[in-house]
Design an enzyme around this catalytic site. Structure first.
Site, PDB file in Angstrom:
ATOM      1  CG  LEU A  27      -1.926   0.873   1.323  1.00  0.00           C
ATOM      2  CD1 LEU A  27      -2.689   1.233   0.334  1.00  0.00           C
ATOM      3  CD2 LEU A  27      -2.600   1.025   2.633  1.00  0.00           C
ATOM      4  CG  HIS A  28       1.908   3.111  -3.315  1.00  0.00           C
ATOM      5  ND1 HIS A  28       1.700   1.934  -3.759  1.00  0.00           N
ATOM      6  CD2 HIS A  28       1.919   3.946  -4.374  1.00  0.00           C
ATOM      7  CE1 HIS A  28       1.448   1.719  -4.863  1.00  0.00           C
ATOM      8  NE2 HIS A  28       1.614   3.132  -5.438  1.00  0.00           N
ATOM      9  CG  LEU A  29      -0.795   8.986   0.863  1.00  0.00           C
ATOM     10  CD1 LEU A  29      -2.448   8.721   0.680  1.00  0.00           C
ATOM     11  CD2 LEU A  29      -0.766   9.550   2.139  1.00  0.00           C
TER      12      LEU A  29
END
Length: 98
Positions: free
Chosen positions: A15-17
């Site tokens: 998961l990456h923003l």
């Protein structure tokens, strides 16, 4: 100003923003229609919407969003439609100070 959020379908396992400038002029990374659309269509899910949805239902419903990546190019500020990335980038320069 910036946008903070996630791609509806991640291209990575972790998961990456994403945090990206909304002028889109200062980056040289948005060279292809695919990348432009990944940040300027509903394919890009604002972080605040994700947090709200998780609080409400504890899950994120699947989106029918990959079609957004192939939509025509248009300005994220005024919705002007453009034929290609060079035209879009030139147009964006006119939008910076508005």
């Amino acid at each position: 100003f910036c946008s903070i959020g996630y791609h509806a379908v991640s291209n990575m396992q972790r998961l990456h923003l994403h945090v990206i400038s909304t002028d889109f002029v200062t980056t040289s990374l948005l060279k292809m229609k695919y990348y432009w659309n990944s940040f300027t269509t509903p394919f890009f899910l604002p972080s605040s919407n994700i947090r709200r949805q998780l609080r409400k239902t504890s899950k994120i419903p699947p989106e029918e969003s990959e079609g957004h990546l192939t939509t025509e190019l248009k300005c994220h500020r005024c919705a002007t439609r453009l034929k290609n990335m060079p035209q879009l980038k030139k147009h964006l320069l006119t939008q910076v100070n508005k």
